[in-house]
Design an enzyme around this catalytic site. Structure first.
Site, short mmCIF file in Angstrom:
data_model
loop_
_atom_site.label_atom_id
_atom_site.label_comp_id
_atom_site.label_asym_id
_atom_site.label_seq_id
_atom_site.Cartn_x
_atom_site.Cartn_y
_atom_site.Cartn_z
N LYS A 107 0.85 -1.20 0.00
CA LYS A 107 0.00 0.00 0.00
C LYS A 107 0.88 1.23 0.00
O LYS A 107 2.02 1.20 0.49
CB LYS A 107 -0.87 0.02 1.26
CG LYS A 107 -2.12 0.86 1.13
CD LYS A 107 -3.15 0.13 0.30
CE LYS A 107 -4.52 0.71 0.36
NZ LYS A 107 -5.53 -0.26 -0.11
N GLY A 219 -20.59 6.82 2.87
CA GLY A 219 -19.77 7.18 1.72
C GLY A 219 -20.60 7.25 0.45
O GLY A 219 -21.75 6.76 0.40
N GLY A 221 -18.50 7.28 -2.65
CA GLY A 221 -17.36 7.29 -3.57
C GLY A 221 -17.48 6.13 -4.53
O GLY A 221 -18.57 5.61 -4.79
N ASN A 222 -16.33 5.72 -5.03
CA ASN A 222 -16.29 4.67 -6.04
C ASN A 222 -16.99 3.37 -5.58
O ASN A 222 -17.64 2.70 -6.38
CB ASN A 222 -14.82 4.43 -6.38
CG ASN A 222 -14.66 3.48 -7.52
OD1 ASN A 222 -14.32 2.32 -7.31
ND2 ASN A 222 -14.94 3.93 -8.72
N1 GLU Z 1 -7.25 0.08 -3.53
C1 GLU Z 1 -8.00 -1.11 -3.75
C2 GLU Z 1 -8.04 -1.97 -2.49
O1 GLU Z 1 -7.90 -1.51 -1.39
C3 GLU Z 1 -7.50 -1.87 -4.98
C4 GLU Z 1 -6.08 -2.30 -4.92
C5 GLU Z 1 -5.56 -2.82 -6.24
O2 GLU Z 1 -6.30 -2.88 -7.20
O3 GLU Z 1 -4.37 -3.14 -6.26
O4 GLU Z 1 -8.30 -3.15 -2.55
#
Ligand code: GLU
Length: 429
Positions: A107, A219, A221-222
């Site tokens: 991350k 939320g 959002g997406n």
């Molecule tokens: N940010 C998204 C998650 O928390 C997707 C991560 C990704 O596609 O690598 O799962």
């Protein structure tokens, strides 16, 4: 009374330790998995529009890559911390293992508020983050993706910088790219749709008809937007959503008891996800305080914003009507609140399965990018549905068989897979 603060990394470690003890993992393996393998802290100088240079602090944490390259999003948030990124990278490891895709967990984050940055300043930040990390990331090493306040546009700037540094085209470096530029059809919808594919299965197990249920989201959002739209199209009723008002520095909840028109709401929402209150009121919606999302009288609650939103301080506000909580966000429930959810007998679908649609589709995007052959949207969504449904079924079966809480059973599956990988590689004996 001083409100208790929660550290997501401590939460993630507490969740891990609890299940590691149940499974009986040896100390060496436990030590290896309860913290990140590698982490990078960087400074990113950005040329601001007013001619000054501002220095931002960024992170990339690779929790574990035994099952494949580290994988996970990059967040832009004013309250980002190293510990939050550590926790999120750890949850990515379990998420990828849970849905059985050949990826590890990572991350990234940058402490910044994109609301206060122009397009070109955001571009500078994206390029600067990659410039600092280009040597320790890559298609076979660590692959970023969009997350809180980052989108396809940011991914392409990051890709362009990486490719400029490495002198070639490496579309597998990043996922969540725009369609037509190496992105996958369905990636934008994937996390939200995934939430509903899994909820749909769970409701079958619980003997509840989806068409007769109501949902409240935290939320808009997406995740909430696409989850809400698929859920409505299947016949469910979305009663409430919430969003952040950056001007007022507070959130608010939008409610319509007989069902929100999400398409209309999306049309009156700005690019940061803030809904226009006046227009919502004019359309017959109620505007309530932000924390009201949790006390809605609905059958299903789907927290789809940030971590640490359900705590012992607000858990009693969850209506008796709520039968299911689906964690659309990463880490929305603190471990002490989790105990109370279990005691109340609410059926919980844990975050690292519930929101795994995004990374599963990212994996499909990598496969497509690397082979330079792109699939039809239906094919992407069908595969997504099968992968998530299979993961949910395995989890539900284990939880039933061993009479385990869903989160614990999910940890058992995910941790066992990662333990197996580190042992097979000979990292631990
Ligand atoms: N940010 C998204 C998650 O928390 C997707 C991560 C990704 O596609 O690598 O799962």
């Amino acid at each position: 009374m001083v409100e208790k603060t929660y550290n997501p990394y401590e939460n993630a470690q507490a969740q891990f330790d609890k299940v590691a003890a149940i499974i009986g993992i040896d100390e060496g393996t436990r030590d290896l998995l309860r913290q990140p393998l590698r982490e990078f802290h960087v400074l990113i100088p950005v040329h601001m529009d007013d001619g000054s240079t501002k220095v931002f602090r960024g992170f990339r944490v690779q929790h574990n890559d035994a099952r494949g390259p580290a994988k996970g999003g990059i967040r832009f948030h004013p309250h980002e911390t190293a510990d939050t990124v550590r926790a999120l990278s750890m949850w990515m490891t379990w998420k990828c293992a849970m849905v059985d895709i050949p990826l590890g967990g990572g991350k990234g984050g940058v402490i910044c508020d994109p609301h206060n940055l122009s397009e070109s300043e955001q571009e500078g930040l994206c390029r600067g983050w990659v410039r600092q990390l280009a040597k320790v990331m890559g298609p076979c090493v660590d692959v970023p993706a969009p997350d809180v306040m980052t989108s396809a546009k940011h991914m392409l700037w990051m890709l362009d910088e990486y490719e400029t540094i490495h002198g070639g085209r490496y579309p597998g470096f990043i996922t969540g790219k725009p369609v037509g530029m190496g992105g996958s059809l369905g990636r934008t919808e994937a996390t939200g749709y995934g939430v509903i594919y899994i909820l749909r299965e769970a409701l079958k197990d619980l003997g509840i008809k989806l068409e007769e249920t109501t949902v409240g989201f935290q939320g808009f959002g997406n995740v909430a937007r696409y989850a809400g739209s698929l859920y409505s199209s299947l016949g469910g009723t979305v009663v409430s959503v919430s969003c952040w008002d950056n001007g007022a520095k507070q959130s608010f909840t939008i409610r319509k008891k007989d069902g929100l028109d999400l398409e209309m709401l999306a049309g009156i929402t700005n690019s940061y996800g803030t809904i226009d209150r006046e227009k919502a009121l004019a359309a017959g919606c109620e505007v309530l305080p932000g924390d009201e999302w949790i006390s809605q009288e609905v059958d299903i609650l789907i927290p789809s914003a940030l971590e640490n939103q359900i705590t012992p301080a607000n858990i009693n506000r969850i209506s008796k009507k709520v039968k299911v909580i689906v964690e659309g966000a990463n880490g929305p429930t603190t471990p002490d609140a989790d105990e109370l959810i279990r005691e109340r007998g609410i059926f919980l679908i844990p975050d690292f399965l519930a929101n795994a649609g995004g990374v599963t589709c990212s994996y499909f995007e990598q496969v497509q990018s690397n082979s330079n052959f792109f699939w039809e949207k239906n094919e992407v969504l069908d595969r997504l549905n099968s992968q998530l449904t299979a993961a949910y079924r395995a989890l539900y079966d284990l939880a039933q068989k061993k009479k385990m809480y869903m989160r614990d059973a999910a940890y058992v599956i995910a941790i066992n897979r990662v333990v197996q990988a580190v042992k097979m590689r000979g990292w631990v004996r």
